[in-house]
Motif scaffolding. Structure first.
Motif, PDB file in Angstrom:
ATOM      1  N   ALA A  95      -0.878   1.892  -5.774  1.00 24.60           N
ATOM      2  CA  ALA A  95      -1.664   2.707  -4.064  1.00 24.60           C
ATOM      3  C   ALA A  95      -2.501   2.918  -4.276  1.00 24.60           C
ATOM      4  O   ALA A  95      -2.870   3.444  -5.850  1.00 24.60           O
ATOM      5  N   GLU A  96      -3.806   3.306  -3.081  1.00 24.77           N
ATOM      6  CA  GLU A  96      -4.739   4.427  -3.354  1.00 24.77           C
ATOM      7  C   GLU A  96      -4.349   5.393  -2.013  1.00 24.77           C
ATOM      8  O   GLU A  96      -4.109   5.103  -1.330  1.00 24.77           O
ATOM      9  N   ASN A 119     -11.598  13.928  -3.522  1.00 23.89           N
ATOM     10  CA  ASN A 119     -10.653  12.960  -4.726  1.00 23.89           C
ATOM     11  C   ASN A 119     -10.110  11.443  -4.697  1.00 23.89           C
ATOM     12  O   ASN A 119      -9.155  11.806  -3.381  1.00 23.89           O
ATOM     13  N   HIS A 120     -10.377  10.620  -4.839  1.00 21.61           N
ATOM     14  CA  HIS A 120      -9.578   9.115  -5.428  1.00 21.61           C
ATOM     15  C   HIS A 120      -8.800   8.672  -6.178  1.00 21.61           C
ATOM     16  O   HIS A 120      -8.760   9.159  -7.317  1.00 21.61           O
ATOM     17  N   PHE A 121      -7.990   8.327  -5.533  1.00 24.29           N
ATOM     18  CA  PHE A 121      -6.271   8.056  -6.109  1.00 24.29           C
ATOM     19  C   PHE A 121      -6.005   6.860  -6.448  1.00 24.29           C
ATOM     20  O   PHE A 121      -5.832   6.443  -5.258  1.00 24.29           O
ATOM     21  N   ALA A 122      -5.996   5.521  -7.799  1.00 24.24           N
ATOM     22  CA  ALA A 122      -4.963   4.333  -7.951  1.00 24.24           C
ATOM     23  C   ALA A 122      -3.842   4.668  -8.199  1.00 24.24           C
ATOM     24  O   ALA A 122      -3.732   5.938  -9.862  1.00 24.24           O
ATOM     25  N   LEU A 123      -2.897   4.638  -7.660  1.00 26.37           N
ATOM     26  CA  LEU A 123      -1.558   5.445  -7.904  1.00 26.37           C
ATOM     27  C   LEU A 123      -1.129   4.182  -8.515  1.00 26.37           C
ATOM     28  O   LEU A 123      -1.240   2.581  -8.467  1.00 26.37           O
ATOM     29  N   LEU A 124       0.510   3.833  -9.216  1.00 27.17           N
ATOM     30  CA  LEU A 124       1.071   2.762  -9.528  1.00 27.17           C
ATOM     31  C   LEU A 124       2.586   3.498  -9.874  1.00 27.17           C
ATOM     32  O   LEU A 124       2.871   4.546  -9.522  1.00 27.17           O
ATOM     33  N   ARG A 125       3.462   1.840  -9.195  1.00 28.17           N
ATOM     34  CA  ARG A 125       5.050   2.473  -9.133  1.00 28.17           C
ATOM     35  C   ARG A 125       5.159   2.504 -10.571  1.00 28.17           C
ATOM     36  O   ARG A 125       5.458   1.698 -10.839  1.00 28.17           O
ATOM     37  N   GLY A 133      -2.827   7.105 -11.763  1.00 32.59           N
ATOM     38  CA  GLY A 133      -2.946   5.742 -12.698  1.00 32.59           C
ATOM     39  C   GLY A 133      -4.681   6.255 -13.331  1.00 32.59           C
ATOM     40  O   GLY A 133      -4.555   6.876 -14.470  1.00 32.59           O
ATOM     41  N   VAL A 134      -5.265   6.626 -12.375  1.00 28.81           N
ATOM     42  CA  VAL A 134      -6.931   6.838 -11.654  1.00 28.81           C
ATOM     43  C   VAL A 134      -7.220   8.570 -10.948  1.00 28.81           C
ATOM     44  O   VAL A 134      -6.326   7.875  -9.566  1.00 28.81           O
ATOM     45  N   ARG A 135      -6.602   9.549 -11.756  1.00 27.46           N
ATOM     46  CA  ARG A 135      -7.954  10.215 -10.218  1.00 27.46           C
ATOM     47  C   ARG A 135      -9.162  10.769 -10.801  1.00 27.46           C
ATOM     48  O   ARG A 135      -9.797  10.658 -11.629  1.00 27.46           O
TER      49      ARG A 135
END
Length: 156
Positions: A95-96, A119-125, A133-135
């Protein structure tokens, strides 16, 4: 696809969006309480926090940042890290999300804005749980990188 399948997919997406929003909203209370364990758990084990040229890699470095004397001085003085509502785009187990944040610090009898950021987030389940995953965070001072983060998150 049946109506039941469609409803299940829609419900799953809403639950994912809620869980991600809760994860992101948890950052402020964790760091403002000086709870390094809670803050570090928001990230994937090898997650990255890239904030204006300072890159933390792994939960251990996020943990160390919260435990640092500089951060603990903010906590002792009084601070508030507020991450606004986020726009979330889920795609399976990734997700983003994008949001803006404000950090307030105690100043005399009141508070003053210390910084505002994109703020941008790359998220992982991971094992059924959403993790960062990355902020990437950039101060909103006219910086085109900050504007690009906002645009990128809006487009998913």
């Amino acid at each position: 696809m049946t109506d039941t399948d469609d409803l299940s997919m829609r419900l799953r997406r809403l639950e994912d969006e809620r869980d991600i929003a809760r994860l992101i909203a948890s950052y402020g209370p964790a760091v403002d309480a000086g709870d390094a364990d809670a803050a570090a758990r928001l990230w994937a084990p090898d997650g990255i926090y890239d904030v204006d040229g300072w890159r933390m890699e792994g939960r251990e470095q996020v943990h160390a940042m919260v435990q640092s004397s500089a951060h603990q001085k903010l906590v002792a003085k009084g601070c508030c890290h507020f991450l606004g509502p986020c726009v979330v785009t889920v795609s399976g187990d990734t997700a983003e999300a994008v949001c803006e944040s404000v950090v307030l610090i105690r100043d005399g009898d009141g508070y003053r804005v210390w910084r505002c950021a994109a703020n941008h987030f790359a998220l992982l389940r991971i094992e059924g749980e959403w993790r960062i995953g990355v902020r990437t965070t950039r101060v909103l001072d006219g910086n085109p990188d900050a504007h690009a983060l906002l645009t990128r998150g809006l487009t998913g």
